[in-house]
Design a protein around this motif. Structure first.
Motif, PDB file in Angstrom:
ATOM      1  N   MET A  96       0.828  -1.026   0.001  1.00  0.00           N
ATOM      2  CA  MET A  96      -0.089   0.241  -0.293  1.00  0.00           C
ATOM      3  C   MET A  96       1.149   0.878  -0.133  1.00  0.00           C
ATOM      4  O   MET A  96       0.433   2.143  -0.761  1.00  0.00           O
TER       5      MET A  96
ATOM      6  N   PHE B  22       2.593   1.667  -3.291  1.00  0.00           N
ATOM      7  CA  PHE B  22       1.583   2.412  -4.068  1.00  0.00           C
ATOM      8  C   PHE B  22       1.432   4.214  -4.114  1.00  0.00           C
ATOM      9  O   PHE B  22       1.258   4.652  -4.666  1.00  0.00           O
TER      10      PHE B  22
ATOM     11  N   ARG C  22      -7.206   6.490   0.246  1.00  0.00           N
ATOM     12  CA  ARG C  22      -6.898   4.907   1.145  1.00  0.00           C
ATOM     13  C   ARG C  22      -8.322   4.902   2.262  1.00  0.00           C
ATOM     14  O   ARG C  22      -8.147   3.691   2.994  1.00  0.00           O
TER      15      ARG C  22
ATOM     16  N   PHE D 137      -5.702   2.325 -10.823  1.00  0.00           N
ATOM     17  CA  PHE D 137      -5.854   1.281  -9.807  1.00  0.00           C
ATOM     18  C   PHE D 137      -5.138   1.613  -8.723  1.00  0.00           C
ATOM     19  O   PHE D 137      -5.157   0.673  -7.744  1.00  0.00           O
ATOM     20  N   PHE D 138      -4.158   2.050  -8.766  1.00  0.00           N
ATOM     21  CA  PHE D 138      -3.104   1.822  -7.425  1.00  0.00           C
ATOM     22  C   PHE D 138      -4.345   3.275  -6.064  1.00  0.00           C
ATOM     23  O   PHE D 138      -4.186   2.599  -4.976  1.00  0.00           O
TER      24      PHE D 138
ATOM     25  N   CYS E 274      -7.400   2.669  -6.095  1.00  0.00           N
ATOM     26  CA  CYS E 274      -7.997   1.583  -5.960  1.00  0.00           C
ATOM     27  C   CYS E 274      -7.860   1.086  -4.966  1.00  0.00           C
ATOM     28  O   CYS E 274      -8.551   0.988  -3.828  1.00  0.00           O
ATOM     29  N   SER E 275      -6.215   0.520  -5.300  1.00  0.00           N
ATOM     30  CA  SER E 275      -5.764  -1.001  -4.426  1.00  0.00           C
ATOM     31  C   SER E 275      -5.841   0.664  -2.692  1.00  0.00           C
ATOM     32  O   SER E 275      -5.864  -1.024  -1.795  1.00  0.00           O
TER      33      SER E 275
ATOM     34  N   VAL F 102      -8.535  -1.090  -0.146  1.00  0.00           N
ATOM     35  CA  VAL F 102      -8.545  -2.549  -0.172  1.00  0.00           C
ATOM     36  C   VAL F 102      -6.921  -2.942   0.328  1.00  0.00           C
ATOM     37  O   VAL F 102      -7.250  -3.846   1.735  1.00  0.00           O
ATOM     38  N   LEU F 103      -6.227  -2.252   0.560  1.00  0.00           N
ATOM     39  CA  LEU F 103      -4.861  -3.008   1.284  1.00  0.00           C
ATOM     40  C   LEU F 103      -4.853  -2.446   3.018  1.00  0.00           C
ATOM     41  O   LEU F 103      -4.651  -3.703   3.209  1.00  0.00           O
TER      42      LEU F 103
END
Length: 292
Positions: free
Chosen positions: A29, A32, A49, A216-217, A219-220, A223-224
Motif C-alpha cells: 500500500m 502505491f 485510502r 488502479f493504485f 482503488c488498491s 483494499v490493502l
C-alpha cells in the motif's frame, strides 16, 4: 453463532499470524502511495485510502454480518481511533514523497515500542523497567536512521515518527474496545474521519487520475489498507497489544523488498543499523511480556 474460544496459546498464535499478515500488506500500500505522491496531493491519497477502505469493508462484511455490524457502543472512541489513523496515514504518505520507503518504515516501526508505555497508562497493561529501557533504545535506533544534524537528514524524517505516535495510540484504543466491539465494526469505523471528513477539503486538492495505473493504485489503497487494519483488529482481539505489536516488524522486511523492486532504493549501513536496533528493542519487549 460464534465458534467456541480457542485455547489461549492458539489464540495468541492466531493474533501473531494476523499481525504478520498485516505487516506484509502495508508496504505494498505504501509503495502505491509513493508512486501517486509524485503527481497527487497527499491529502487526496489519504482520502482515497480511507474512503476505499470503507467501500471495500462494506462490500466485504455487510453481506456476511448484516447492517448490525454498523452499530457501535463506543462512538467517541471509534471516532478518536479514526482521527488517529487518518493522521498516521496522512503524515506517512507525505513523508514518502521525500524519503525512501524503507527509511520511513524503519521510523514508523517505533509504534510497537510506543504501545508499551501507552498501554500501561491507558489500559493498565503493566510493563517493567527493562521494557521502558527498550523503548529508549528503540528511539536511539530512530535517531540513527534519521541522523539529525547530518547532511543526510531530511525534515520529512520527522513525519514517520508522528505517524508512529498516532498509530500507537490507535492500537491502544483498538485494544481498549476489542472486547466490546467486533473486529468488523472497528475495521469499518477506523476510516470514517478520513473517508467522510475529507470531503470538506477534497475540492481544494483534487486532481483527476489521468492513467489506468493511477486509478488502479488509488482503488488498491483502500483494499490493502482495509484488509491490513482488519487483520490488526483481529490480532488485538486475540492477544494483548504488548505481545502482538512487535510482530509488525514484518512490515520492515516488506518495505525493503517493495522499495527495492519499485524504486531501486536500498538502505545504507546506518539505516540497517538503526532498523536493527529498533527491531531488536521491539522483539525484546515482546519477549519480556510473553515471558511474564
Amino acid at each position: 453463532m460464534n465458534s467456541p474460544a480457542a485455547p489461549t496459546g492458539q489464540r495468541i498464535l492466531a493474533g501473531i499470524l494476523f499481525m504478520c499478515a498485516a505487516g506484509m500488506l502495508f508496504p505494498v500500500m505504501s509503495g502505491f502511495a509513493k508512486f501517486l505522491g509524485a503527481d497527487y496531493n497527499s491529502l487526496q491519497i489519504s482520502w482515497a485510502r480511507a474512503f476505499g477502505h470503507i467501500v471495500f469493508m462494506l462490500m466485504f462484511f455487510v453481506p456476511r454480518f448484516g447492517v448490525r455490524m454498523l452499530r457501535t457502543r463506543r462512538p467517541g472512541t471509534q471516532l478518536a481511533r479514526s482521527a488517529l489513523l487518518f493522521a498516521s496515514n496522512a503524515s506517512s504518505f507525505l513523508a514518502l514523497v521525500f524519503i525512501p520507503l524503507a527509511k520511513s518504515a524503519s521510523i514508523t516501526n517505533m509504534a510497537p515500542l510506543l504501545v508499551l508505555p501507552l498501554a500501561w497508562a491507558m489500559l493498565g497493561e503493566r510493563t517493567s523497567v527493562r521494557g521502558l529501557t527498550a523503548v529508549i533504545v528503540g528511539f536511539v535506533g530512530v535517531l540513527i536512521v534519521i541522523q539529525p544534524g547530518s547532511e543526510l537528514f531530511h525534515w520529512a524524517s520527522v513525519l514517520p515518527l508522528l505517524s508512529a505516535a498516532c498509530y500507537a495510540l490507535y492500537q491502544v484504543l483498538t485494544r481498549r474496545i476489542a472486547g466490546i466491539e467486533s473486529p468488523e465494526t472497528s475495521a469499518i469505523y477506523s476510516s470514517v474521519v478520513g473517508g467522510f471528513g475529507m470531503f470538506l477539503v477534497l475540492p481544494f486538492v483534487w486532481k483527476t487520475p489521468h492513467t489506468v495505473r493511477d486509478i488502479f493504485f488509488f482503488c488498491s489503497l483502500g483494499v490493502l489498507g482495509g484488509m491490513g487494519h482488519y487483520f490488526v483488529a483481529r490480532a488485538l482481539a486475540y492477544a494483548p497489544a504488548n505481545i502482538v505489536a512487535p510482530f509488525q516488524y514484518m512490515q520492515l522486511i516488506g518495505s525493503v523488498i517493495v522499495g527495492y523492486l519499485f524504486f531501486g532504493d536500498f538502505p545504507n549501513l546506518w539505516g540497517w543499523i538503526g532498523a536493527a536496533i529498533i527491531v531488536a528493542a521491539g522483539l525484546y519487549t515482546g519477549w519480556l511480556q510473553t515471558r511474564k
